[in-house]
Design a protein around this motif. Structure first.
Motif, short mmCIF file in Angstrom:
data_model
loop_
_atom_site.label_atom_id
_atom_site.label_comp_id
_atom_site.label_asym_id
_atom_site.label_seq_id
_atom_site.Cartn_x
_atom_site.Cartn_y
_atom_site.Cartn_z
N SER A 85 12.05 30.93 -50.37
CA SER A 85 13.15 30.18 -50.96
C SER A 85 14.43 30.92 -50.58
N ALA A 86 15.32 30.27 -49.84
CA ALA A 86 16.53 30.93 -49.32
C ALA A 86 17.77 30.18 -49.77
N ARG A 87 18.80 30.96 -50.15
CA ARG A 87 20.08 30.36 -50.56
C ARG A 87 21.19 31.37 -50.35
N VAL A 88 22.39 30.88 -50.13
CA VAL A 88 23.55 31.76 -50.01
C VAL A 88 23.92 32.23 -51.41
N ALA A 89 24.04 33.53 -51.57
CA ALA A 89 24.43 34.10 -52.86
C ALA A 89 25.94 34.28 -52.94
N GLU A 90 26.57 34.57 -51.79
CA GLU A 90 28.01 34.86 -51.79
C GLU A 90 28.52 34.82 -50.35
N THR A 136 41.85 37.75 -37.05
CA THR A 136 40.51 37.21 -36.90
C THR A 136 39.88 37.19 -38.28
N VAL A 137 39.64 35.99 -38.78
CA VAL A 137 39.04 35.79 -40.10
C VAL A 137 37.53 35.63 -39.89
N THR A 138 36.75 36.41 -40.65
CA THR A 138 35.29 36.35 -40.55
C THR A 138 34.71 36.04 -41.91
N ALA A 139 33.86 35.02 -41.96
CA ALA A 139 33.13 34.68 -43.19
C ALA A 139 31.68 35.12 -43.01
N THR A 140 31.21 35.99 -43.89
CA THR A 140 29.84 36.48 -43.83
C THR A 140 29.08 35.95 -45.03
N SER A 141 28.05 35.16 -44.75
CA SER A 141 27.20 34.60 -45.80
C SER A 141 26.11 35.60 -46.12
N GLU A 142 26.03 35.95 -47.39
CA GLU A 142 24.99 36.85 -47.89
C GLU A 142 23.89 35.98 -48.50
N TRP A 143 22.74 35.92 -47.83
CA TRP A 143 21.62 35.11 -48.30
C TRP A 143 20.69 35.94 -49.16
N ALA A 150 0.32 36.72 -49.87
CA ALA A 150 -0.86 37.55 -50.10
C ALA A 150 -0.79 38.34 -51.41
N GLY A 151 -0.21 37.74 -52.43
CA GLY A 151 -0.12 38.40 -53.73
C GLY A 151 1.08 39.32 -53.88
N TYR A 152 1.89 39.43 -52.86
CA TYR A 152 3.10 40.26 -52.92
C TYR A 152 4.32 39.37 -53.04
N THR A 153 5.40 39.91 -53.59
CA THR A 153 6.67 39.19 -53.66
C THR A 153 7.79 40.14 -53.30
N GLY A 154 8.92 39.56 -52.92
CA GLY A 154 10.08 40.39 -52.61
C GLY A 154 11.28 39.52 -52.30
N THR A 155 12.37 40.18 -51.98
CA THR A 155 13.60 39.51 -51.58
C THR A 155 14.07 40.15 -50.28
N LEU A 156 14.32 39.31 -49.29
CA LEU A 156 14.82 39.77 -48.00
C LEU A 156 16.32 39.53 -47.93
N PRO A 157 17.09 40.53 -47.52
CA PRO A 157 18.52 40.29 -47.31
C PRO A 157 18.72 39.63 -45.94
N LEU A 158 19.71 38.77 -45.87
CA LEU A 158 20.07 38.14 -44.60
C LEU A 158 21.56 37.91 -44.62
N THR A 159 22.25 38.34 -43.58
CA THR A 159 23.68 38.09 -43.45
C THR A 159 23.94 37.35 -42.15
N LEU A 160 24.76 36.32 -42.24
CA LEU A 160 25.14 35.52 -41.08
C LEU A 160 26.65 35.38 -41.09
N SER A 161 27.30 35.57 -39.93
CA SER A 161 28.77 35.55 -39.86
C SER A 161 29.28 34.59 -38.80
N ARG A 162 30.50 34.12 -39.05
CA ARG A 162 31.23 33.29 -38.08
C ARG A 162 32.69 33.67 -38.21
N SER A 163 33.42 33.65 -37.10
CA SER A 163 34.83 34.07 -37.09
C SER A 163 35.72 33.00 -36.48
#
Length: 178
Positions: A85-90, A136-143, A150-163
């Motif tokens: 489940s992925a969503r932009v946090a900020e 140069t304006v850069t927007a970085t999405s923090e996902w 397999a019985g494990y859970t976690g949260t993966l960080p992901l950052t994507l940017s555009r300028s």
């Protein structure tokens, strides 16, 4: 009389590292992208230049699910069932002059929201430049990507940017007597 029974070897247990690696591969297959930058004044030409002291509005321009989320995915990778489940946090906006601000989706600029195009601040994501120049304006999405496998859970960080490059000018006036 002795009987020997040959049993197949038990499959290797899935480790947390294996589960997380499978989750990362499923995440990579989703094709998530950085937001398109909504900026007003756009500042990409002299005719659409921003101005010192003028409120610049910032927002995620018409974001798709792949740019903002939420995105839900279920897949099997290397025999491991993965749910994501992925969503932009900020979104962090780097303004090109050392300043930055954190926002959510932002509000798109419109004449009606600014009483006919007046210098009105954005209700939730805006900036005012103090000096003219090219930035140069850069927007970085923090996902935030929550996964289960397999019985494990976690949260993966992901950052994507555009300028985008933005020009900011300075308006000056001269009062002439008479």
């Amino acid at each position: 009389m002795t009987f020997l029974w040959w049993l197949p070897a038990a499959p290797d247990a899935v480790t947390r590292a294996d589960a997380e690696a499978a989750a990362r591969r499923v995440l990579a297959s989703l094709g998530l992208t950085a937001i398109d930058l909504g900026i007003h004044p756009r500042g990409d030409t002299v005719d659409r230049m921003g101005y010192v002291g003028w409120h610049t509005w910032l927002w995620a321009e018409s974001p798709s699910d792949r740019q903002w989320g939420p995105v839900e995915a279920r897949a099997t990778d290397s025999g491991i069932s993965v749910s994501l489940s992925a969503r932009v946090a900020e979104v962090t906006w780097e303004m090109g002059n050392g300043d930055s601000l954190a926002c959510q989706r932002g509000t798109a600029w419109s004449e009606s929201r600014t009483q006919g195009g007046r210098n009105v601040a954005s209700p939730d994501c805006g900036y005012v430049y103090a000096e003219d120049g090219r930035y140069t304006v850069t927007a970085t999405s923090e996902w935030a990507v929550d996964w289960t496998a397999a019985g494990y859970t976690g949260t993966l960080p992901l950052t994507l940017s555009r300028s985008a490059d933005v020009m900011v000018g300075e308006l000056q006036s001269v009062a002439v007597g008479g």
